[in-house]
Design an enzyme around this catalytic site. Sequence first.
Site, PDB file in Angstrom:
ATOM      1  N   GLY A  47      40.894  42.678  37.271  1.00 34.89           N
ATOM      2  CA  GLY A  47      40.700  42.136  35.924  1.00 34.89           C
ATOM      3  C   GLY A  47      39.360  41.435  35.918  1.00 34.89           C
ATOM      4  N   GLU A  48      39.361  40.210  35.469  1.00 29.80           N
ATOM      5  CA  GLU A  48      38.118  39.437  35.446  1.00 29.80           C
ATOM      6  C   GLU A  48      38.368  38.132  36.201  1.00 29.80           C
ATOM      7  OE1 GLU A  48      35.337  40.836  34.332  1.00 29.80           O
ATOM      8  OE2 GLU A  48      34.393  39.049  35.154  1.00 29.80           O
ATOM      9  N   SER A  49      37.749  38.031  37.364  1.00 29.12           N
ATOM     10  CA  SER A  49      38.066  36.909  38.250  1.00 29.12           C
ATOM     11  C   SER A  49      37.731  35.553  37.632  1.00 29.12           C
ATOM     12  CB  SER A  49      37.345  37.072  39.587  1.00 29.12           C
ATOM     13  OG  SER A  49      35.953  37.168  39.392  1.00 29.12           O
ATOM     14  N   CYS A  79      40.406  44.097  43.780  1.00 33.67           N
ATOM     15  CA  CYS A  79      39.253  43.946  42.903  1.00 33.67           C
ATOM     16  C   CYS A  79      39.046  42.476  42.515  1.00 33.67           C
ATOM     17  CB  CYS A  79      39.388  44.881  41.705  1.00 33.67           C
ATOM     18  SG  CYS A  79      37.791  45.306  41.014  1.00 33.67           S
ATOM     19  N   ARG A 106      30.203  40.085  43.858  1.00 34.66           N
ATOM     20  CA  ARG A 106      30.816  40.569  42.611  1.00 34.66           C
ATOM     21  C   ARG A 106      29.944  41.659  41.987  1.00 34.66           C
ATOM     22  NH1 ARG A 106      31.752  36.228  38.309  1.00 34.66           N
ATOM     23  NH2 ARG A 106      32.890  37.963  37.382  1.00 34.66           N
ATOM     24  N   ILE A 133      36.027  49.946  39.705  1.00 36.35           N
ATOM     25  CA  ILE A 133      35.637  49.575  38.335  1.00 36.35           C
ATOM     26  C   ILE A 133      34.897  48.234  38.388  1.00 36.35           C
ATOM     27  CG2 ILE A 133      36.435  49.065  36.003  1.00 36.35           C
ATOM     28  CD1 ILE A 133      38.994  50.673  36.692  1.00 36.35           C
ATOM     29  N   ARG A 134      33.610  48.279  38.134  1.00 34.94           N
ATOM     30  CA  ARG A 134      32.763  47.069  38.257  1.00 34.94           C
ATOM     31  C   ARG A 134      33.199  46.260  39.488  1.00 34.94           C
ATOM     32  NH1 ARG A 134      31.948  43.342  34.821  1.00 34.94           N
ATOM     33  NH2 ARG A 134      34.016  43.244  33.944  1.00 34.94           N
ATOM     34  N   HIS A 169      40.915  49.832  42.797  1.00 34.96           N
ATOM     35  CA  HIS A 169      42.169  49.728  42.022  1.00 34.96           C
ATOM     36  C   HIS A 169      43.199  50.737  42.534  1.00 34.96           C
ATOM     37  CE1 HIS A 169      41.270  47.076  38.506  1.00 34.96           C
ATOM     38  NE2 HIS A 169      40.037  47.305  38.917  1.00 34.96           N
ATOM     39  N   GLU A 171      46.291  50.742  41.960  1.00 33.58           N
ATOM     40  CA  GLU A 171      47.417  50.865  41.023  1.00 33.58           C
ATOM     41  C   GLU A 171      47.151  51.935  39.971  1.00 33.58           C
ATOM     42  OE1 GLU A 171      45.082  48.737  40.851  1.00 33.58           O
ATOM     43  OE2 GLU A 171      44.678  48.158  38.793  1.00 33.58           O
TER      44      GLU A 171
HETATM   45  N1  GLN Z   1      33.955  42.596  37.910  1.00 32.68           N
HETATM   46  C1  GLN Z   1      35.217  41.912  37.969  1.00 32.68           C
HETATM   47  C2  GLN Z   1      35.045  40.473  38.469  1.00 32.68           C
HETATM   48  O1  GLN Z   1      33.984  40.105  38.863  1.00 32.68           O
HETATM   49  C3  GLN Z   1      36.181  42.633  38.868  1.00 32.68           C
HETATM   50  C4  GLN Z   1      36.439  44.000  38.304  1.00 32.68           C
HETATM   51  C5  GLN Z   1      37.829  44.496  38.458  1.00 32.68           C
HETATM   52  O2  GLN Z   1      38.770  43.772  38.813  1.00 32.68           O
HETATM   53  N2  GLN Z   1      37.993  45.752  38.130  1.00 32.68           N
HETATM   54  O3  GLN Z   1      35.943  39.726  38.431  1.00 32.68           O
END
Ligand code: GLN
Length: 189
Positions: A47-49, A79, A106, A133-134, A169, A171
């Site tokens: 997700g987004e940390s 992630c 990151r 993913i990113r 990921h 999942e």
């Molecule tokens: N870019 C996200 C972060 O810095 C991590 C990306 C992800 O969980 N798919 O938190």
Amino acid sequence: MTIAVLAVQGAFIEHEKMLQELGADTFEIRQKSDLDRHFDGLVLPGGESTVMGKLLRELDLYEPLKEKIKQGLPVFGTCAGLILLAKELSNDEKRHFGTMDISVKRNAYGRQLGSFYAEETIEGIGIVPMTFIRAPYIEKVGDNVSVLATVDGNIVAARQGNQLGISFHPELGSDLKIHQYFLDMVKGA
Ligand code: GLN
């Protein structure tokens, strides 16, 4: 066996489905009272940390979960979840649980390679599909950390005792091997 999945933000439902497919009971941690339930392992999803870290603190989940991880609760971070576990972030001032002796970068693949797919061997698991993913990757590991997989020379999976962290990921898709590995870790704990 009961696995709690942090569900304040990010891709948690897919983890629950996979864990259930493998026979585990799951429930979501959304607020402090959820911690009253018994659980044998914890998943920190992607997700987004930054958002997750903020919500963990605002919801008073941060300290109790950090304490449980320090006490040896098996934890699986993917992630953004890996970022939450890292002791050091090389391109961010913030730290979250910081329980795993690794330095993580990151968004390590930059903009062009925002997301990509690979297949690589994870030690003790076999060849698995990897959707990035990113994604972050691990730049350095401490002495107590085993590197489990690299992609193009970058560390994408590592384990320190009961803590498992991967930068992609697992999942997404249908390969259950990594989740099975985590459940085996929980069983052995
Ligand atoms: N870019 C996200 C972060 O810095 C991590 C990306 C992800 O969980 N798919 O938190």
